[in-house]
Design a protein around this motif. Structure first.
Motif, PDB file in Angstrom:
ATOM      1  N   MET A   1       0.849  -1.177   0.000  1.00 40.91           N
ATOM      2  CA  MET A   1       0.000   0.000   0.000  1.00 40.91           C
ATOM      3  C   MET A   1       0.896   1.242   0.000  1.00 40.91           C
ATOM      4  O   MET A   1       1.890   1.299   0.691  1.00 40.91           O
ATOM      5  CB  MET A   1      -0.891  -0.011   1.241  1.00 40.91           C
ATOM      6  CG  MET A   1      -2.110   0.864   1.101  1.00 40.91           C
ATOM      7  SD  MET A   1      -3.214   0.746   2.527  1.00 40.91           S
ATOM      8  CE  MET A   1      -4.203  -0.634   2.043  1.00 40.91           C
ATOM      9  N   THR A   2       0.514   2.237  -0.761  1.00 43.10           N
ATOM     10  CA  THR A   2       1.350   3.437  -0.848  1.00 43.10           C
ATOM     11  C   THR A   2       1.137   4.345   0.352  1.00 43.10           C
ATOM     12  O   THR A   2       0.167   4.223   1.093  1.00 43.10           O
ATOM     13  CB  THR A   2       1.022   4.231  -2.129  1.00 43.10           C
ATOM     14  OG1 THR A   2      -0.312   4.739  -2.018  1.00 43.10           O
ATOM     15  CG2 THR A   2       1.143   3.376  -3.367  1.00 43.10           C
ATOM     16  N   THR A   3       2.044   5.266   0.506  1.00 46.35           N
ATOM     17  CA  THR A   3       1.957   6.223   1.604  1.00 46.35           C
ATOM     18  C   THR A   3       0.700   7.075   1.477  1.00 46.35           C
ATOM     19  O   THR A   3       0.044   7.376   2.477  1.00 46.35           O
ATOM     20  CB  THR A   3       3.201   7.134   1.624  1.00 46.35           C
ATOM     21  OG1 THR A   3       4.358   6.315   1.712  1.00 46.35           O
ATOM     22  CG2 THR A   3       3.163   8.091   2.784  1.00 46.35           C
ATOM     23  N   ILE A   4       0.357   7.453   0.262  1.00 48.18           N
ATOM     24  CA  ILE A   4      -0.842   8.268   0.037  1.00 48.18           C
ATOM     25  C   ILE A   4      -2.081   7.484   0.443  1.00 48.18           C
ATOM     26  O   ILE A   4      -2.957   8.013   1.132  1.00 48.18           O
ATOM     27  CB  ILE A   4      -0.928   8.738  -1.426  1.00 48.18           C
ATOM     28  CG1 ILE A   4       0.213   9.707  -1.739  1.00 48.18           C
ATOM     29  CG2 ILE A   4      -2.274   9.389  -1.701  1.00 48.18           C
ATOM     30  CD1 ILE A   4       0.339  10.092  -3.187  1.00 48.18           C
ATOM     31  N   ASN A   5      -2.175   6.228   0.059  1.00 42.06           N
ATOM     32  CA  ASN A   5      -3.321   5.405   0.440  1.00 42.06           C
ATOM     33  C   ASN A   5      -3.401   5.229   1.950  1.00 42.06           C
ATOM     34  O   ASN A   5      -4.478   5.304   2.534  1.00 42.06           O
ATOM     35  CB  ASN A   5      -3.256   4.039  -0.235  1.00 42.06           C
ATOM     36  CG  ASN A   5      -3.592   4.102  -1.706  1.00 42.06           C
ATOM     37  OD1 ASN A   5      -4.161   5.070  -2.190  1.00 42.06           O
ATOM     38  ND2 ASN A   5      -3.236   3.048  -2.423  1.00 42.06           N
ATOM     39  N   THR A   6      -2.267   4.987   2.577  1.00 42.50           N
ATOM     40  CA  THR A   6      -2.237   4.804   4.028  1.00 42.50           C
ATOM     41  C   THR A   6      -2.669   6.080   4.730  1.00 42.50           C
ATOM     42  O   THR A   6      -3.458   6.041   5.678  1.00 42.50           O
ATOM     43  CB  THR A   6      -0.813   4.413   4.482  1.00 42.50           C
ATOM     44  OG1 THR A   6      -0.422   3.235   3.779  1.00 42.50           O
ATOM     45  CG2 THR A   6      -0.754   4.160   5.966  1.00 42.50           C
ATOM     46  N   SER A   7      -2.187   7.207   4.264  1.00 42.81           N
ATOM     47  CA  SER A   7      -2.550   8.501   4.838  1.00 42.81           C
ATOM     48  C   SER A   7      -4.035   8.779   4.641  1.00 42.81           C
ATOM     49  O   SER A   7      -4.713   9.233   5.570  1.00 42.81           O
ATOM     50  CB  SER A   7      -1.719   9.606   4.192  1.00 42.81           C
ATOM     51  OG  SER A   7      -2.126  10.860   4.664  1.00 42.81           O
ATOM     52  N   THR A   8      -4.550   8.499   3.470  1.00 37.82           N
ATOM     53  CA  THR A   8      -5.963   8.717   3.176  1.00 37.82           C
ATOM     54  C   THR A   8      -6.838   7.842   4.064  1.00 37.82           C
ATOM     55  O   THR A   8      -7.838   8.318   4.617  1.00 37.82           O
ATOM     56  CB  THR A   8      -6.267   8.444   1.697  1.00 37.82           C
ATOM     57  OG1 THR A   8      -5.456   9.310   0.891  1.00 37.82           O
ATOM     58  CG2 THR A   8      -7.717   8.693   1.374  1.00 37.82           C
ATOM     59  N   ARG A  13     -10.528   7.196   8.705  1.00 38.43           N
ATOM     60  CA  ARG A  13     -10.797   6.639  10.033  1.00 38.43           C
ATOM     61  C   ARG A  13     -11.025   7.745  11.059  1.00 38.43           C
ATOM     62  O   ARG A  13     -11.919   7.666  11.897  1.00 38.43           O
ATOM     63  CB  ARG A  13      -9.646   5.749  10.490  1.00 38.43           C
ATOM     64  CG  ARG A  13      -9.645   4.393   9.856  1.00 38.43           C
ATOM     65  CD  ARG A  13      -8.612   3.473  10.532  1.00 38.43           C
ATOM     66  NE  ARG A  13      -8.252   2.419   9.613  1.00 38.43           N
ATOM     67  CZ  ARG A  13      -7.145   2.381   8.884  1.00 38.43           C
ATOM     68  NH1 ARG A  13      -6.235   3.331   9.006  1.00 38.43           N
ATOM     69  NH2 ARG A  13      -6.917   1.395   8.053  1.00 38.43           N
ATOM     70  N   GLU A  14     -10.207   8.781  10.985  1.00 35.79           N
ATOM     71  CA  GLU A  14     -10.333   9.896  11.926  1.00 35.79           C
ATOM     72  C   GLU A  14     -11.674  10.615  11.762  1.00 35.79           C
ATOM     73  O   GLU A  14     -12.344  10.935  12.744  1.00 35.79           O
ATOM     74  CB  GLU A  14      -9.181  10.875  11.721  1.00 35.79           C
ATOM     75  CG  GLU A  14      -9.153  11.993  12.738  1.00 35.79           C
ATOM     76  CD  GLU A  14      -7.945  12.897  12.564  1.00 35.79           C
ATOM     77  OE1 GLU A  14      -8.054  14.062  12.994  1.00 35.79           O
ATOM     78  OE2 GLU A  14      -6.921  12.457  12.018  1.00 35.79           O
TER      79      GLU A  14
END
Length: 42
Positions: A1-8, A13-14
């Motif tokens: 999973m890319t950093t952008i996907n993980t961040s999104t 979730r938040e």
């Protein structure tokens, strides 16, 4: 999973948690009004 996907996903979730906490607080304070505002049914 890319950093952008993980961040999104973390941001989603938040936002979901914030919405659930708000909904819970509104329902505790005034259930009828909260049900109307949140467009919930029994």
């Amino acid at each position: 999973m890319t950093t952008i996907n993980t961040s999104t996903l973390a941001e989603i979730r938040e936002v979901n948690l914030s919405y659930l906490l708000l909904a819970q607080r509104l329902l505790q304070e005034d259930r009828v009004s909260a049900m109307y505002r949140l467009d919930l049914s029994e």
